[in-house]
Design an enzyme around this catalytic site. Structure first.
Site, short mmCIF file in Angstrom:
data_model
loop_
_atom_site.label_atom_id
_atom_site.label_comp_id
_atom_site.label_asym_id
_atom_site.label_seq_id
_atom_site.Cartn_x
_atom_site.Cartn_y
_atom_site.Cartn_z
CE LYS A 288 68.93 37.37 -30.00
NZ LYS A 288 70.02 38.11 -29.38
CE LYS B 153 72.47 34.61 -36.39
NZ LYS B 153 73.77 34.56 -35.76
CE LYS C 69 78.33 33.62 -29.75
NZ LYS C 69 77.42 34.67 -29.29
P1 ADP Z 1 75.14 34.13 -32.42
O1 ADP Z 1 74.02 34.65 -33.27
O2 ADP Z 1 75.70 32.88 -32.93
O3 ADP Z 1 74.77 34.08 -30.96
P2 ADP Z 1 76.39 36.69 -32.04
O4 ADP Z 1 75.03 37.30 -32.18
O5 ADP Z 1 77.06 36.84 -30.73
O6 ADP Z 1 76.31 35.17 -32.49
O7 ADP Z 1 77.33 37.23 -33.19
C1 ADP Z 1 78.68 37.54 -33.06
C2 ADP Z 1 79.24 37.98 -34.40
O8 ADP Z 1 79.23 36.87 -35.31
C3 ADP Z 1 78.42 39.07 -35.09
O9 ADP Z 1 79.31 39.89 -35.81
C4 ADP Z 1 77.54 38.32 -36.03
O10 ADP Z 1 77.12 39.08 -37.14
C5 ADP Z 1 78.47 37.20 -36.46
N1 ADP Z 1 77.70 36.01 -36.83
C6 ADP Z 1 76.83 35.35 -36.04
N2 ADP Z 1 76.33 34.27 -36.66
C7 ADP Z 1 76.89 34.26 -37.90
C8 ADP Z 1 76.77 33.41 -39.03
N3 ADP Z 1 75.97 32.35 -38.99
N4 ADP Z 1 77.50 33.68 -40.13
C9 ADP Z 1 78.31 34.76 -40.16
N5 ADP Z 1 78.48 35.61 -39.14
C10 ADP Z 1 77.77 35.38 -38.01
#
Ligand code: ADP
Ligand code: TRP
Length: 325
Positions: free
Chosen positions: A110, A192, A195
């Site tokens: 980040k 990965k 969002k």
């Molecule tokens: P993002 O990274 O998409 O903004 P968050 O950080 O809010 O999502 O993550 C919310 C939950 O979803 C956490 O438990 C995170 O480990 C899981 N998560 C986020 N991205 C993935 C992914 N690509 N595959 C599996 N789990 C994920």
């Protein structure tokens, strides 16, 4: 077991969040005491619009319910409404070595992504997350792979606290699905699914069928044309196979067999249908819940009252152990 987890409100919930985290939450809700919140305080560490924040929180709660969380079984609330989270975060920050925070992968990523806004909250983010977990004395934390390092730090902080001030906290374990803990981006399968990336890189839980079709048909695939699982040589197809397998409960070798002699196009068409069908009830429930504002508000108020009772009890112990009473 006491289970705790949360998701940040910014950006729509996608299939990665669902397969990595929410699907586990749903299977845990019947037999455990579950605390699931929307992590609005964590979302302040990256650029956001203040006027839209609480609307995003409500959307996430709707997503939790539409995906299958039962508000009669689990505690659902907004993190910022239970003030003990920030109090415990401050107290834990005083026993957290800075070096531990500087080595966190998410902090490094980040800080690169938001060069203009490397704020202290980005560094201390995992301390707040440790507070979220320890406040409820959780034994397990179901998340995707990217959060494992933060849960490990939470265990370190629990251990340090217990040694220094006396035993209060259990050391929570990470809970990750065997497959699907790291779903990859549709536009760059080496990263990965996230969002905060461009919308064509993820499937949101509420994407309409036409949007799903467009995103899957244009998802990055690899050279060659056989539908075969091979993460190093075919990261794109392997990621799509993983999604297919998790949504159909069909093992990957069987799917490969079904598509022998067929190409990526046929496979993508079939996957599109699988995703559209799987998410159809989610879209339906979302539309129904969107008109039930009062109901959502009541769920959050009830959740926050229940969370507060646990949080206040823990803080009485913490303050006493740390010499603050
Ligand atoms: P993002 O990274 O998409 O903004 P968050 O950080 O809010 O999502 O993550 C919310 C939950 O979803 C956490 O438990 C995170 O480990 C899981 N998560 C986020 N991205 C993935 C992914 N690509 N595959 C599996 N789990 C994920
Ligand atoms: N940091 C998590 C994420 O980005 C969200 C989160 C905040 C969380 N507090 C938590 C997850 C406590 C599990 C437990 O995904």
């Amino acid at each position: 077991m006491r289970i705790v987890s949360g998701i940040q409100p910014t950006g729509p919930i996608h299939v990665g969040n669902y397969l990595g985290a929410i699907k586990q939450w749903i299977s845990l809700q019947d037999k455990n005491e579950c605390v699931f919140f929307v992590a609005d305080l964590h979302a302040l560490t990256t650029p956001y619009e203040a006027k839209d924040l609480q609307k995003s929180v409500t959307e996430k709660v709707i997503a939790y319910l539409a995906a299958g969380l039962d508000p009669d079984k689990v505690i659902i609330f907004t993190q910022s409404k239970v003030k003990e989270h920030t109090e415990l975060a401050w107290l834990l920050s005083t026993i957290c070595p800075i070096g531990e925070l500087e080595r966190m992968t998410q902090y490094k990523d980040k800080s690169k992504k938001y060069k203009e806004n490397i704020n202290a909250g980005l560094l201390t983010y995992p301390v707040l997350m440790a507070a979220d977990i320890l406040l409820y004395k959780a034994q397990a934390v179901p998340t995707g792979k990217d959060q494992e390092q933060h849960v490990e730090l939470t265990r370190t902080l629990a251990r340090k606290f217990n040694q220094k001030f006396g035993q209060i906290f259990p050391e929570p374990k990470s809970m990750m699905p065997e497959y699907g803990a790291k779903i990859m981006s549709l536009s760059d399968p080496k990263k990965k699914m996230s969002k905060s990336d461009e919308s064509k890189s993820y499937i949101s839980l509420f994407d309409e069928p036409e949007v799903i079709t467009k995103k899957i048909m244009s998802a990055e695939t690899d050279s060659g044309k056989e539908v075969v699982y091979n993460v190093t040589k075919k990261p794109g197809i392997s990621n799509l196979l993983t999604i297919y397998s998790l949504l159909t409960d069909k093992p990957i070798p069987e799917i490969q067999k079904d598509f022998t002699g067929k190409g990526y196009g046929d496979f993508k068409k079939a996957l599109t249908k699988v995703i559209i069908d799987y998410l159809e009830p989610f879209r339906r429930k979302q539309k129904e819940l969107q008109s039930r504002e009062v109901y959502i508000k009541e769920i959050l108020e009830k959740g926050q009252e229940r969370a507060r009772i646990i949080a206040e009890t823990t803080m009485l112990e913490v303050r006493s152990k740390m010499g603050l009473t």
